[in-house]
Design an enzyme around this catalytic site. Structure first.
Site, mmCIF file in Angstrom:
data_model
loop_
_atom_site.group_PDB
_atom_site.id
_atom_site.type_symbol
_atom_site.label_atom_id
_atom_site.label_comp_id
_atom_site.label_asym_id
_atom_site.label_seq_id
_atom_site.Cartn_x
_atom_site.Cartn_y
_atom_site.Cartn_z
ATOM 1 N N ARG A 141 6.086 -4.249 -8.517
ATOM 2 C CA ARG A 141 6.694 -3.294 -7.591
ATOM 3 C C ARG A 141 7.700 -3.962 -6.645
ATOM 4 O O ARG A 141 8.328 -3.274 -5.833
ATOM 5 C CB ARG A 141 5.592 -2.584 -6.785
ATOM 6 N N ARG A 155 -3.070 -6.146 -1.437
ATOM 7 C CA ARG A 155 -1.605 -5.991 -1.495
ATOM 8 C C ARG A 155 -0.929 -6.534 -0.219
ATOM 9 O O ARG A 155 0.183 -7.040 -0.274
ATOM 10 C CB ARG A 155 -1.240 -4.510 -1.643
ATOM 11 N N HIS A 165 -5.618 0.894 -0.903
ATOM 12 C CA HIS A 165 -4.898 0.715 0.351
ATOM 13 C C HIS A 165 -5.759 1.202 1.516
ATOM 14 O O HIS A 165 -6.630 2.059 1.339
ATOM 15 C CB HIS A 165 -3.602 1.549 0.343
ATOM 16 N N CYS A 219 1.241 8.582 -0.228
ATOM 17 C CA CYS A 219 2.060 7.639 -1.010
ATOM 18 C C CYS A 219 3.377 8.249 -1.475
ATOM 19 O O CYS A 219 4.337 7.521 -1.753
ATOM 20 C CB CYS A 219 1.310 7.184 -2.260
HETATM 21 N N1 GLY Z 1 -0.121 2.881 -8.798
HETATM 22 C C1 GLY Z 1 0.200 2.607 -7.455
HETATM 23 C C2 GLY Z 1 -0.029 1.200 -7.094
HETATM 24 O O1 GLY Z 1 -0.889 0.561 -7.688
HETATM 25 O O2 GLY Z 1 0.601 0.687 -6.222
#
Ligand code: GLY
Length: 266
Positions: A95, A141, A174, A261
């Site tokens: 990402r 993350r 998250h 999101c």
């Molecule tokens: N599918 C969203 C993420 O894992 O960030």
């Protein structure tokens, strides 16, 4: 255009959204709920956009970006506040490129934009604004350095913040998968967070394990967007005088996505 000096963290005039690509199902997921059906994904996204407009927002709708199957989850690439915008640095390598793709759009609304820099990582989904305080989820993350940099940027704009470590909570990706601030001092939380002393100053709505997905909800002006199919949370919201607006999120749930999101609201 910029919503400077916004006093209430639930008042918005605009949102940025991105249409899902036909390869949406190639994105990241940790759940085993099946493969999303693209026709339903697009229909649910269209309903979500309609709901934001119904709440009074003007949308900036970005084209699908096939290079990044998760890029419809625009919330993860930036933190937009009433005083400052910070481009994030997503923790998932697949990402990372989403940020440059959205930078010009964010900068068109927030000319003085900051960025999270390496080795910091930060996903917007880990950031929960509650009036002038920001909770920063430390997750798989968002790392310590990303949290530290965000703390500095927010502090320079007069916001306070605190870090909540969720790395041991396997049920949420998250921080905002499990916590939503919906205004009027009300915090919606999954059961595991309901006894956390750091949230004791809030009027808590605790969402049971069978409805935990619904804990990701979004106050947008006078409505609270919630996932459809969670009557317990819906009842609790109505009992407190909120006006829920339920949306079918089944296809996004399959890819670990929640209501928050899908947009950057400001
Ligand atoms: N599918 C969203 C993420 O894992 O960030």
């Amino acid at each position: 255009m910029r919503s400077c000096n916004r006093r209430d963290s639930s008042l918005f005039t605009r949102a940025i959204v991105r249409t899902p690509g036909h390869n949406f199902a190639a994105g990241l997921t940790t759940v085993k709920l099946g493969v999303p059906k693209i026709a339903r994904v697009l229909a649910q996204h269209a309903s979500y956009c309609d709901a934001l407009e119904k709440c009074g927002l003007t949308l900036t709708t970005l084209e699908a970006d096939l290079g990044y199957p998760d890029s419809t989850f625009v919330e993860d690439v930036a933190v937009l506040t009433g005083r400052v915008a910070i481009l994030a640095r997503p923790g998932a390598p697949s990402r990372a490129g989403e940020v440059e793709a959205i930078r010009p759009v964010v900068e068109s609304f927030f000319p003085a934009t900051f960025s999270i820099e390496a080795p910091g990582t930060l996903d917007g989904g880990d950031i929960c604004e509650a009036e002038n305080h920001f909770y920063i989820g430390l997750s798989h993350r968002t790392n310590q350095e990303g949290a530290r940099q965000l703390t500095v940027h927010l502090g320079a704009s007069g916001y306070t913040s605190s870090i909540i470590d969720i790395r041991a909570m396997s049920s949420i990706l998250h921080f905002k998968s499990g916590v939503s601030y919906i205004g009027e001092n009300v915090l919606v939380v999954i059961e595991e967070m309901a006894t956390d002393a750091r949230f004791s100053k809030f009027d808590l709505i605790s969402v049971g394990a069978e409805e935990s997905y619904a804990a990701n909800c979004v106050r947008v002006n006078d409505r609270v967007l919630i996932a459809d199919g969670y009557p317990g949370l819906q009842r609790q919201l109505v009992a407190r005088g909120f006006k829920p607006l339920a949306l079918d999120m089944s296809e996004f749930q399959k890819m670990d996505g929640g209501l928050s999101c899908l947009s950057l609201r400001f």
